[in-house]
Design a protein around this motif. Structure first.
Motif, PDB file in Angstrom:
ATOM      1  N   VAL A 153       0.817  -1.231   0.000  1.00 56.95           N
ATOM      2  CA  VAL A 153       0.000   0.000   0.000  1.00 56.95           C
ATOM      3  C   VAL A 153       0.842   1.268   0.000  1.00 56.95           C
ATOM      4  O   VAL A 153       0.288   2.358  -0.121  1.00 56.95           O
ATOM      5  CB  VAL A 153      -0.980   0.039   1.196  1.00 56.95           C
ATOM      6  N   SER A 154       2.148   1.147   0.117  1.00 54.19           N
ATOM      7  CA  SER A 154       2.988   2.340   0.282  1.00 54.19           C
ATOM      8  C   SER A 154       4.002   2.489  -0.833  1.00 54.19           C
ATOM      9  O   SER A 154       5.190   2.215  -0.653  1.00 54.19           O
ATOM     10  CB  SER A 154       3.720   2.281   1.626  1.00 54.19           C
ATOM     11  N   ALA A 155       3.528   2.938  -1.969  1.00 59.21           N
ATOM     12  CA  ALA A 155       4.455   3.235  -3.055  1.00 59.21           C
ATOM     13  C   ALA A 155       5.320   4.423  -2.637  1.00 59.21           C
ATOM     14  O   ALA A 155       4.841   5.363  -2.008  1.00 59.21           O
ATOM     15  CB  ALA A 155       3.693   3.560  -4.327  1.00 59.21           C
ATOM     16  N   HIS A 156       6.606   4.361  -2.930  1.00 59.22           N
ATOM     17  CA  HIS A 156       7.548   5.441  -2.611  1.00 59.22           C
ATOM     18  C   HIS A 156       7.586   5.740  -1.115  1.00 59.22           C
ATOM     19  O   HIS A 156       7.591   6.888  -0.684  1.00 59.22           O
ATOM     20  CB  HIS A 156       7.213   6.702  -3.407  1.00 59.22           C
ATOM     21  N   LEU A 157       7.623   4.687  -0.313  1.00 58.26           N
ATOM     22  CA  LEU A 157       7.574   4.815   1.147  1.00 58.26           C
ATOM     23  C   LEU A 157       8.703   5.684   1.680  1.00 58.26           C
ATOM     24  O   LEU A 157       8.476   6.576   2.500  1.00 58.26           O
ATOM     25  CB  LEU A 157       7.598   3.433   1.807  1.00 58.26           C
ATOM     26  N   PHE A 158       9.930   5.456   1.231  1.00 56.34           N
ATOM     27  CA  PHE A 158      11.053   6.229   1.755  1.00 56.34           C
ATOM     28  C   PHE A 158      10.891   7.714   1.452  1.00 56.34           C
ATOM     29  O   PHE A 158      11.135   8.559   2.315  1.00 56.34           O
ATOM     30  CB  PHE A 158      12.385   5.709   1.210  1.00 56.34           C
ATOM     31  N   THR A 159      10.465   8.035   0.256  1.00 52.26           N
ATOM     32  CA  THR A 159      10.245   9.439  -0.109  1.00 52.26           C
ATOM     33  C   THR A 159       9.177  10.068   0.772  1.00 52.26           C
ATOM     34  O   THR A 159       9.326  11.200   1.231  1.00 52.26           O
ATOM     35  CB  THR A 159       9.851   9.548  -1.596  1.00 52.26           C
ATOM     36  N   LYS A 160       8.110   9.327   1.034  1.00 48.93           N
ATOM     37  CA  LYS A 160       7.047   9.844   1.900  1.00 48.93           C
ATOM     38  C   LYS A 160       7.561  10.084   3.313  1.00 48.93           C
ATOM     39  O   LYS A 160       7.182  11.060   3.957  1.00 48.93           O
ATOM     40  CB  LYS A 160       5.864   8.878   1.936  1.00 48.93           C
ATOM     41  N   ILE A 161       8.416   9.197   3.789  1.00 50.66           N
ATOM     42  CA  ILE A 161       8.978   9.360   5.132  1.00 50.66           C
ATOM     43  C   ILE A 161       9.869  10.595   5.184  1.00 50.66           C
ATOM     44  O   ILE A 161       9.742  11.429   6.080  1.00 50.66           O
ATOM     45  CB  ILE A 161       9.747   8.098   5.560  1.00 50.66           C
ATOM     46  N   VAL A 162      10.775  10.714   4.231  1.00 47.81           N
ATOM     47  CA  VAL A 162      11.703  11.848   4.224  1.00 47.81           C
ATOM     48  C   VAL A 162      10.957  13.164   4.063  1.00 47.81           C
ATOM     49  O   VAL A 162      11.317  14.173   4.681  1.00 47.81           O
ATOM     50  CB  VAL A 162      12.767  11.666   3.113  1.00 47.81           C
ATOM     51  N   ASP A 163       9.894  13.165   3.262  1.00 50.57           N
ATOM     52  CA  ASP A 163       9.130  14.394   3.026  1.00 50.57           C
ATOM     53  C   ASP A 163       8.154  14.737   4.147  1.00 50.57           C
ATOM     54  O   ASP A 163       7.620  15.843   4.179  1.00 50.57           O
ATOM     55  CB  ASP A 163       8.351  14.297   1.708  1.00 50.57           C
ATOM     56  N   ALA A 164       7.916  13.799   5.060  1.00 54.75           N
ATOM     57  CA  ALA A 164       6.948  14.033   6.138  1.00 54.75           C
ATOM     58  C   ALA A 164       7.414  15.184   7.017  1.00 54.75           C
ATOM     59  O   ALA A 164       8.596  15.316   7.332  1.00 54.75           O
ATOM     60  CB  ALA A 164       6.771  12.768   6.970  1.00 54.75           C
ATOM     61  N   ASP A 165       6.453  16.009   7.424  1.00 56.24           N
ATOM     62  CA  ASP A 165       6.773  17.146   8.279  1.00 56.24           C
ATOM     63  C   ASP A 165       6.807  16.767   9.752  1.00 56.24           C
ATOM     64  O   ASP A 165       7.605  17.280  10.520  1.00 56.24           O
ATOM     65  CB  ASP A 165       5.751  18.271   8.075  1.00 56.24           C
ATOM     66  N   SER A 166       5.924  15.846  10.137  1.00 52.78           N
ATOM     67  CA  SER A 166       5.815  15.522  11.561  1.00 52.78           C
ATOM     68  C   SER A 166       5.970  14.024  11.789  1.00 52.78           C
ATOM     69  O   SER A 166       5.773  13.219  10.884  1.00 52.78           O
ATOM     70  CB  SER A 166       4.462  15.980  12.104  1.00 52.78           C
ATOM     71  N   LEU A 167       6.284  13.692  13.017  1.00 56.24           N
ATOM     72  CA  LEU A 167       6.384  12.287  13.407  1.00 56.24           C
ATOM     73  C   LEU A 167       5.032  11.606  13.246  1.00 56.24           C
ATOM     74  O   LEU A 167       4.959  10.447  12.848  1.00 56.24           O
ATOM     75  CB  LEU A 167       6.881  12.180  14.846  1.00 56.24           C
ATOM     76  N   GLU A 168       3.964  12.317  13.530  1.00 58.73           N
ATOM     77  CA  GLU A 168       2.621  11.739  13.382  1.00 58.73           C
ATOM     78  C   GLU A 168       2.344  11.370  11.930  1.00 58.73           C
ATOM     79  O   GLU A 168       1.710  10.345  11.650  1.00 58.73           O
ATOM     80  CB  GLU A 168       1.559  12.710  13.911  1.00 58.73           C
ATOM     81  N   ASP A 169       2.826  12.178  10.991  1.00 57.12           N
ATOM     82  CA  ASP A 169       2.675  11.848   9.566  1.00 57.12           C
ATOM     83  C   ASP A 169       3.397  10.534   9.234  1.00 57.12           C
ATOM     84  O   ASP A 169       2.889   9.721   8.470  1.00 57.12           O
ATOM     85  CB  ASP A 169       3.238  12.964   8.683  1.00 57.12           C
ATOM     86  N   VAL A 170       4.561  10.330   9.814  1.00 57.24           N
ATOM     87  CA  VAL A 170       5.318   9.102   9.579  1.00 57.24           C
ATOM     88  C   VAL A 170       4.579   7.922  10.208  1.00 57.24           C
ATOM     89  O   VAL A 170       4.454   6.860   9.593  1.00 57.24           O
ATOM     90  CB  VAL A 170       6.754   9.211  10.137  1.00 57.24           C
TER      91      VAL A 170
END
Length: 161
Positions: A22-39
């Protein structure tokens, strides 16, 4: 032998498979996340419905329950896997903002609970967040395990009392 059924390797692999599904481009989403809650939201996945009434292959369990990663398991994954990789990525590419963000995230997570940190507590050395507990674990491995007490400020202070 004493492993809780929710922690069986088959369940953990099924959860990982769903996370990757369900998580395409997971690493990019993690690095781009602004908050810990987003991660944390990225790790809010459940294993497929097959696992609702299975803990191992081909053996139906009496109790049915969705297999979702718990908050403490997500924290363990973040502390030991995700945040170190994000920090290393920031270091490699010289992105100070990513390094700072990963340290900030670590400071927002509760400290781990394990036998090494219990030893620190017995010496009245407490950690209030995962950043501090990881520091204590590193001190333990670099100094205590190696019996380098006189090279460690904590060891010197303890021995001088």
């Amino acid at each position: 032998l004493r492993m809780h059924t929710r922690n069986f390797p088959t369940i953990r692999l099924a959860q990982l498979a769903m996370l990757l599904h369900v998580s395409a481009h997971l690493f990019t989403k993690i690095v781009d996340a602004d908050s810990l809650e987003d991660v944390r939201q990225l790790f809010d996945v459940m294993a497929s419905m097959y696992w609702d009434n299975h803990f191992v292959f081909e053996k139906i369990s009496a109790q049915a329950s969705p297999k979702k990663l718990g908050d403490s398991m997500v924290d363990v994954i973040l502390i030991n896997c995700v945040i170190p990789v994000v920090f290393a990525y920031g270091t490699f590419h010289q992105y100070e903002n990513i390094q700072e963000k990963s340290i900030r995230w670590l400071s927002q997570i509760k400290p781990e609970a394990n036998t090494i940190l219990e030893k620190w507590k017995s010496f009245r050395t407490l950690s209030v967040n995962a950043l501090e507990s990881q520091a204590l674990l590193e001190l333990y491995h670099q100094y205590c395990n190696e019996k380098k007490c006189l090279s460690c400020n904590v060891g010197i202070k303890y021995l001088s009392n």
